[in-house]
Design a protein around this motif. Structure first.
Motif, PDB file in Angstrom:
ATOM      1  N   GLY A 255       0.906  -0.988  -0.026  1.00  0.00           N
ATOM      2  CA  GLY A 255       0.090  -0.155  -0.065  1.00  0.00           C
ATOM      3  C   GLY A 255       0.769   1.096  -0.012  1.00  0.00           C
ATOM      4  O   GLY A 255       0.418   2.395   0.598  1.00  0.00           O
ATOM      5  N   ALA A 256       1.901   1.263  -0.682  1.00  0.00           N
ATOM      6  CA  ALA A 256       2.977   2.483  -0.638  1.00  0.00           C
ATOM      7  C   ALA A 256       2.520   3.453  -1.424  1.00  0.00           C
ATOM      8  O   ALA A 256       3.000   4.548  -1.297  1.00  0.00           O
ATOM      9  CB  ALA A 256       4.294   1.957  -0.988  1.00  0.00           C
ATOM     10  N   SER A 257       1.376   3.419  -2.214  1.00  0.00           N
ATOM     11  CA  SER A 257       1.082   4.435  -2.830  1.00  0.00           C
ATOM     12  C   SER A 257      -0.170   5.477  -2.060  1.00  0.00           C
ATOM     13  O   SER A 257      -0.433   6.469  -2.595  1.00  0.00           O
ATOM     14  CB  SER A 257       0.428   4.139  -4.157  1.00  0.00           C
ATOM     15  OG  SER A 257      -0.600   3.331  -4.005  1.00  0.00           O
ATOM     16  N   GLY A 258      -0.675   4.953  -1.013  1.00  0.00           N
ATOM     17  CA  GLY A 258      -1.610   5.697  -0.321  1.00  0.00           C
ATOM     18  C   GLY A 258      -0.828   6.921   0.399  1.00  0.00           C
ATOM     19  O   GLY A 258       0.264   6.820   0.446  1.00  0.00           O
ATOM     20  N   ALA A 259      -1.597   7.617   1.239  1.00  0.00           N
ATOM     21  CA  ALA A 259      -1.025   8.807   1.984  1.00  0.00           C
ATOM     22  C   ALA A 259      -0.214   8.259   2.985  1.00  0.00           C
ATOM     23  O   ALA A 259       1.032   8.687   3.175  1.00  0.00           O
ATOM     24  CB  ALA A 259      -2.280   9.612   2.621  1.00  0.00           C
ATOM     25  N   THR A 260      -0.440   7.192   3.926  1.00  0.00           N
ATOM     26  CA  THR A 260       0.456   6.883   4.812  1.00  0.00           C
ATOM     27  C   THR A 260       1.742   5.972   4.320  1.00  0.00           C
ATOM     28  O   THR A 260       2.523   6.238   4.814  1.00  0.00           O
ATOM     29  CB  THR A 260      -0.379   5.836   5.641  1.00  0.00           C
ATOM     30  OG1 THR A 260      -1.628   6.334   6.248  1.00  0.00           O
ATOM     31  CG2 THR A 260       0.559   5.210   6.838  1.00  0.00           C
ATOM     32  N   GLY A 261       1.174   5.146   3.265  1.00  0.00           N
ATOM     33  CA  GLY A 261       2.430   4.508   2.488  1.00  0.00           C
ATOM     34  C   GLY A 261       3.667   5.200   2.169  1.00  0.00           C
ATOM     35  O   GLY A 261       4.452   4.947   2.180  1.00  0.00           O
ATOM     36  N   LYS A 262       3.142   6.496   1.478  1.00  0.00           N
ATOM     37  CA  LYS A 262       4.020   7.427   0.787  1.00  0.00           C
ATOM     38  C   LYS A 262       4.903   7.876   1.938  1.00  0.00           C
ATOM     39  O   LYS A 262       6.049   8.214   1.751  1.00  0.00           O
ATOM     40  CB  LYS A 262       3.576   8.513   0.016  1.00  0.00           C
ATOM     41  CG  LYS A 262       2.692   8.034  -1.299  1.00  0.00           C
ATOM     42  CD  LYS A 262       2.085   9.317  -1.899  1.00  0.00           C
ATOM     43  CE  LYS A 262       0.988   8.835  -2.790  1.00  0.00           C
ATOM     44  NZ  LYS A 262       0.353   9.991  -3.414  1.00  0.00           N
ATOM     45  N   LEU A 263       4.326   8.371   3.153  1.00  0.00           N
ATOM     46  CA  LEU A 263       5.083   8.883   4.061  1.00  0.00           C
ATOM     47  C   LEU A 263       6.006   7.554   4.832  1.00  0.00           C
ATOM     48  O   LEU A 263       7.183   8.000   4.913  1.00  0.00           O
ATOM     49  CB  LEU A 263       4.103   9.333   5.432  1.00  0.00           C
ATOM     50  CG  LEU A 263       3.256  10.699   4.944  1.00  0.00           C
ATOM     51  CD1 LEU A 263       2.272  10.745   6.178  1.00  0.00           C
ATOM     52  CD2 LEU A 263       4.334  11.826   4.985  1.00  0.00           C
ATOM     53  N   VAL A 264       5.557   6.667   4.877  1.00  0.00           N
ATOM     54  CA  VAL A 264       6.480   5.429   5.290  1.00  0.00           C
ATOM     55  C   VAL A 264       7.680   5.230   4.708  1.00  0.00           C
ATOM     56  O   VAL A 264       8.745   5.182   5.072  1.00  0.00           O
ATOM     57  CB  VAL A 264       5.718   4.219   5.501  1.00  0.00           C
ATOM     58  CG1 VAL A 264       6.618   3.017   5.769  1.00  0.00           C
ATOM     59  CG2 VAL A 264       4.623   4.249   6.789  1.00  0.00           C
ATOM     60  N   VAL A 265       7.464   5.058   3.206  1.00  0.00           N
ATOM     61  CA  VAL A 265       8.456   4.915   2.386  1.00  0.00           C
ATOM     62  C   VAL A 265       9.667   6.251   2.415  1.00  0.00           C
ATOM     63  O   VAL A 265      10.654   5.833   2.307  1.00  0.00           O
ATOM     64  CB  VAL A 265       8.018   4.833   0.920  1.00  0.00           C
ATOM     65  CG1 VAL A 265       9.043   4.487  -0.053  1.00  0.00           C
ATOM     66  CG2 VAL A 265       7.091   3.327   0.908  1.00  0.00           C
ATOM     67  N   SER A 266       8.840   7.363   2.254  1.00  0.00           N
ATOM     68  CA  SER A 266       9.886   8.333   2.371  1.00  0.00           C
ATOM     69  C   SER A 266      10.721   8.419   3.646  1.00  0.00           C
ATOM     70  O   SER A 266      11.864   8.620   3.389  1.00  0.00           O
ATOM     71  CB  SER A 266       9.129   9.868   2.446  1.00  0.00           C
ATOM     72  OG  SER A 266       8.475   9.879   1.202  1.00  0.00           O
ATOM     73  N   GLN A 267      10.244   8.140   4.637  1.00  0.00           N
ATOM     74  CA  GLN A 267      10.907   8.039   5.968  1.00  0.00           C
ATOM     75  C   GLN A 267      12.084   6.982   5.862  1.00  0.00           C
ATOM     76  O   GLN A 267      12.898   7.164   6.091  1.00  0.00           O
ATOM     77  CB  GLN A 267      10.108   7.963   7.054  1.00  0.00           C
ATOM     78  CG  GLN A 267       9.212   9.110   7.442  1.00  0.00           C
ATOM     79  CD  GLN A 267      10.078  10.060   8.211  1.00  0.00           C
ATOM     80  OE1 GLN A 267      10.963   9.978   9.130  1.00  0.00           O
ATOM     81  NE2 GLN A 267       9.899  11.441   7.583  1.00  0.00           N
ATOM     82  N   LEU A 268      11.639   5.926   5.410  1.00  0.00           N
ATOM     83  CA  LEU A 268      12.347   4.855   5.217  1.00  0.00           C
ATOM     84  C   LEU A 268      13.739   4.995   4.468  1.00  0.00           C
ATOM     85  O   LEU A 268      14.988   4.827   4.676  1.00  0.00           O
ATOM     86  CB  LEU A 268      11.897   3.397   4.675  1.00  0.00           C
ATOM     87  CG  LEU A 268      10.808   3.057   5.774  1.00  0.00           C
ATOM     88  CD1 LEU A 268      10.116   1.826   5.214  1.00  0.00           C
ATOM     89  CD2 LEU A 268      11.563   2.553   7.026  1.00  0.00           C
TER      90      LEU A 268
END
Length: 143
Positions: free
Chosen positions: A7-20
């Motif tokens: 679910g990396a394209s959703g709002a939360t997913g994008k934030l998680v991936v960016s932080q990682l």
């Protein structure tokens, strides 16, 4: 270290991936074929993109995706609309998360990854080290 994010394209997913990726962590992301993600993510050298509808993946495919990852983060969710929650397919997220957890049991390496994730924060044990993440607080609006 590699982390698998569903679910990396959703709002939360994008934030998680960016932080990682900001912490120089390799990330494998699963996104729908039609998903649009920012170029900062799609062009990053630490990001591997797998496109597909996760609920259509076989258990072997899910296990293979999980196999060489140290952690799994699920950012799957419904749109908060009547159709998003009650529309077809019913229980999409529930059934998909069940499939992912079954794949974790099959495909995980000797040190099983553990992650608890929600919209507000993430707590995980990775390679024996406990980490926490909370999204950056929003600045107060001007008065």
């Amino acid at each position: 270290m590699r982390i698998l994010v569903f679910g990396a394209s959703g709002a939360t997913g994008k934030l998680v991936v960016s932080q990682l990726v900001s912490k120089n962590i390799s990330v494998r992301i699963i996104i729908r074929p039609t998903a649009i993600i920012p170029s900062e993510i799609s062009e990053h050298t630490n990001v591997e993109i797998v496109r597909g509808n996760i609920h259509e993946f076989s258990m072997d495919q899910i296990s293979a995706l999980i196999n060489d990852c140290d952690a799994v983060v699920s950012c799957l969710g419904h749109n908060l609309t009547f159709k998003g929650i009650f529309g077809k397919p019913h229980q999409l997220v529930f059934n998909t998360v069940k499939k992912i957890t079954a794949g974790m049991r099959i495909g995980s390496s000797s040190s099983s990854p553990t992650v608890a994730a929600g919209a507000g924060s993430i707590q995980a044990t990775l390679c024996g080290r406990r980490i926490s993440w909370k999204p950056p607080s929003k600045a107060a609006p001007p008065t």
